[in-house]
Design a protein around this motif. Structure first.
Motif, PDB file in Angstrom:
ATOM      1  N   TYR A 283       0.853  -1.195   0.000  1.00  0.00           N
ATOM      2  CA  TYR A 283       0.000   0.000   0.000  1.00  0.00           C
ATOM      3  C   TYR A 283       0.886   1.241   0.000  1.00  0.00           C
ATOM      4  N   ARG A 284       0.579   2.187  -0.876  1.00  0.00           N
ATOM      5  CA  ARG A 284       1.333   3.434  -0.977  1.00  0.00           C
ATOM      6  C   ARG A 284       0.376   4.613  -0.959  1.00  0.00           C
ATOM      7  N   SER A 285       0.790   5.657  -0.246  1.00  0.00           N
ATOM      8  CA  SER A 285      -0.014   6.872  -0.179  1.00  0.00           C
ATOM      9  C   SER A 285       0.914   8.051   0.067  1.00  0.00           C
ATOM     10  N   HIS A 286       0.334   9.237   0.163  1.00  0.00           N
ATOM     11  CA  HIS A 286       1.108  10.450   0.436  1.00  0.00           C
ATOM     12  C   HIS A 286       0.403  11.254   1.519  1.00  0.00           C
ATOM     13  N   ILE A 287       1.165  11.848   2.404  1.00  0.00           N
ATOM     14  CA  ILE A 287       0.622  12.698   3.451  1.00  0.00           C
ATOM     15  C   ILE A 287       1.405  14.003   3.482  1.00  0.00           C
ATOM     16  N   THR A 313       8.439   5.399   5.328  1.00  0.00           N
ATOM     17  CA  THR A 313       8.218   6.673   4.659  1.00  0.00           C
ATOM     18  C   THR A 313       9.531   7.189   4.088  1.00  0.00           C
ATOM     19  N   ASP A 314       9.415   8.131   3.165  1.00  0.00           N
ATOM     20  CA  ASP A 314      10.606   8.771   2.603  1.00  0.00           C
ATOM     21  C   ASP A 314      10.769  10.184   3.148  1.00  0.00           C
ATOM     22  N   ALA A 315      10.483  10.342   4.448  1.00  0.00           N
ATOM     23  CA  ALA A 315      10.591  11.664   5.061  1.00  0.00           C
ATOM     24  C   ALA A 315      12.008  12.226   4.979  1.00  0.00           C
ATOM     25  N   VAL A 470       4.163   7.354   1.936  1.00  0.00           N
ATOM     26  CA  VAL A 470       3.995   6.280   2.916  1.00  0.00           C
ATOM     27  C   VAL A 470       3.884   4.965   2.162  1.00  0.00           C
ATOM     28  N   MET A 471       4.682   3.986   2.560  1.00  0.00           N
ATOM     29  CA  MET A 471       4.621   2.662   1.948  1.00  0.00           C
ATOM     30  C   MET A 471       4.524   1.615   3.043  1.00  0.00           C
TER      31      MET A 471
END
Length: 649
Positions: A283-287, A313-315, A470-471
């Motif tokens: 599952y992948r999304s963005h915040i 995450t790739d923060a 977010v993954m």
């Protein structure tokens, strides 16, 4: 199509207006404030997403938003007051204020209902209403940027656009408004040659003027068009909340996108291995980077357990993107400095740059190792070797003893700081995937897993303004083994029934010898034998816990289902051979198949893939490589769900 291109196409497609579009200064201020609030989401205390996975490649997502009105700054509060004045009496009475709570991509037209903690629907602005406010704000922002340019005071196209050519200005204003309210991306119309004697008129001159100004100052407006892209590709979710209550809990459901199905050959291989490897879901999304906490909850159907799950995450993506060229540059400068010293001044500058870069690297390595400790996993010493070495140099405060007996604390003199180590650390940042953090689930419930991520304490610095990807990846198993165990017992029962029936019919303990051939070719009551063959295995087959093949449980039990189907199929073949009165040799062969094939299927269900260490299993399903010491091949996911970033399709 990016925002700048879409605006250019809209300028060609829209007629030059004869009057300015309806936009007010108050509406522009509200629109810009709403867009700023939706990007930062500084008033959202926590974002919780709940995924429910039952069917294969089908998932439902519900999002909970914890909103705190006390966290709105003064400018945002003034914008909410202005929005009430623009719309007259508010939706929920005089105490209600309009607040943006989410920024959703325009890739779907599915209706979204916002509900509060009591389950009641919350009023929200329509896409057209919010688009008008944002369009007014973006036009005012564009005009403000152009007003500050030096060419705005000379005899230039820019000055004519801002002061005299009102139709050209109105055209730009109307194009922005149409793009943001109609939710459509224009296409450039085909060009035609003008008939003889036709020249540019007043309208064409104004259109050309607007296009020339936007083309000429495209570099200056680069940041503006990045913001314009966000507004063009996303919808603002603006709701009416009671201003007298500080804390609000809102819930809404949004659809999920799923990637294309794998090729039939690859899918068949995954199906056959699912009993031993499990069902993998991604599952992948963005915040928004301003959200301080993100919580992901995944629920599955009873009988399907989530064996492991991680959230990443790739923060730190921008931190790594900045560190890598800095380390490479420091490697070259350090080599040059040691080859031909440039003096005390240059040496001091290089030392300060090195300390700053290595301290940032040390903090990145520290966070990665602390994440391992938080998850109860061992930090691999075979990974991040160069980065760990440089990080220790930055925090250790070690010095080098000089010939005079004094201690020089310059980091440039440390023997472990070499250009080769700096280059190796730069490569490790990418090879080890150090831009991605890791959070593991800790829910003891078997059919539910969750992971909690806390954002950085401040959004200043490299991560400011960048959407955080977010993954999450999880591995589901039929850990109860009800399906494989029952089918294995069923296969053994079919094999035993085949042997006993053949022995009774041949009146011999070994019914496959030459002496039994004649007895099997002269079966007295073939109809009764066929009835027994079909009745007993068929009854046992109906008692098997075989899930529907389109569910996750059915996906996990594909191999047991095939073994059970093969058993009932071979029983039908034996029944047909007896009913047809085939020769005894062929009936013996059929009974041999009825015994051997179920036994082979039962043995196949005993196979289990040799598990890797916990960190290796996590890397196999997609966790960052810095988590595990050895090399691990990534396993393709059975289903990939994602939320596209604004502009993605």
């Amino acid at each position: 199509m990016d925002g700048r291109t879409a605006l250019q196409h809209a300028l060609v497609s829209i007629p030059v207006p004869g009057a300015p579009p309806r936009m007010t200064e108050a509406g522009a201020a509200v629109g810009l404030s709403f867009l700023d609030s939706a990007l930062r989401l500084n008033h959202v205390r926590r974002l919780t997403e709940r995924l429910t996975v039952v069917d294969h490649r089908v998932a439902h997502r519900a999002t909970q938003v914890d909103v705190s009105l006390r966290m709105l700054d003064d400018g945002q509060l003034r914008a909410t007051d202005l929005s009430r004045q623009l719309r007259g009496r508010s939706a929920n009475g005089d105490g209600a204020i309009w607040v943006p709570v989410a920024l959703l991509p325009r890739s779907t037209a599915a209706p979204i209902d916002i509900r509060d903690a009591t389950g009641a629907k919350v009023p929200r602005l329509t896409g057209h209403e919010s688009g008008e406010l944002v369009a007014a704000g973006l036009f005012r922002l564009l005009r403000g940027i152009l007003d500050t340019l030096p060419d705005a005071t000379g005899d230039t196209d820019l000055r004519r656009l801002l002061t005299r050519a009102h139709e050209a200005e109105w055209l730009v204003q109307l194009a922005i408004q149409r793009l943001l309210t109609e939710r459509r991306t224009p296409l450039l119309p085909g060009r035609r040659s003008a008939p003889e004697g036709v020249v540019e008129g007043h309208g064409a001159q104004n259109r050309a003027l607007a296009q020339r100004v936007l083309d000429k100052y495209a570099d200056v407006l680069a940041d503006y068009f990045e913001l314009f892209d966000v507004a063009l590709d996303n919808d603002l979710l603006i709701v009416a909340l009671d201003g007298g209550v500080d804390e609000h809990l809102l819930t809404y459901e949004t659809p999920l996108h799923v990637t294309e199905e794998a090729t039939p050959r690859r899918r068949a291989g995954r199906l056959l291995r699912s009993a031993s490897e499990g069902y993998s879901l991604e599952y992948r999304s963005h915040i928004s980077p301003g959200i301080p906490a993100y919580h992901l909850v995944v629920d599955t159907e009873p009988g399907v357990d989530i064996a492991r799950m991680f959230l990443s995450t790739d923060a730190d993506a921008r931190t790594v993107a900045t560190l890598r060229p800095d380390l490479q540059m420091l490697a070259r400068r350090l080599a040059d400095e040691r080859r031909s010293p440039g003096g005390r001044g240059q040496n001091k500058i290089l030392e300060l740059q090195t300390q700053t870069t290595l301290r940032t690297l040390a903090d990145l390595v520290r966070r990665r190792r602390w994440e391992c400790a938080q998850a109860g996993l061992p930090a691999p010493d075979e990974r991040m070797i160069a980065c760990t070495t440089l990080g220790r140099l930055a925090v250790a405060g070690e010095g080098v003893r000089t010939r005079g007996g004094t201690v020089d604390s310059s980091i440039l003199l440390h023997p472990m700081l070499t250009p080769a180590v700096l280059d190796q650390a730069a490569d490790e940042l990418v090879a080890e995937e150090m831009a991605h953090d890791v959070t593991l689930e800790n829910d003891p419930s078997t059919s539910r897993a969750h992971a909690h991520w806390r954002g950085p304490t401040t959004t200043a610095g490299p991560t400011a303004g960048a959407p955080v990807q977010v993954m999450a990846s999880m591995q589901m198993r039929d850990t109860t083994s009800a399906g494989p165990r029952s089918v294995r017992s069923y296969a053994l029962a079919v094999a035993a029934a085949g042997y006993l029936l053949a022995a009774f019919l041949a009146d011999s303990v070994w019914p496959f010898g030459p002496g039994s051939t004649a007895a099997l070719s002269r079966i007295q009551d073939a109809d009764a034998v066929v009835s027994v063959l079909l009745l007993v295995p068929g009854f046992l087959y109906t008692r098997l816990p075989i899930a529907h093949r389109h569910t996750v449980a059915g996906h996990l039990r594909t191999l047991p289902r095939l073994v059970a189907a093969g058993c009932i199929g071979i029983v039908a073949v034996v029944a047909l051979a007896i009913a047809a009165g085939l020769p005894g040799v062929l009936i013996q062969i059929a009974f041999v198949a009825m015994i051997v094939l179920p036994l082979a299927g039962a043995g196949l269900l005993l196979y289990r893939r040799s598990p890797l260490p916990e960190t290796g299993e996590l890397v196999r399903i997609g966790a960052p490589r810095w988590l595990h010491a050895g090399a691990v091949d990534r396993s393709p996911a059975d289903a990939r769900f994602y939320t596209p970033l604004g502009g993605e399709r």
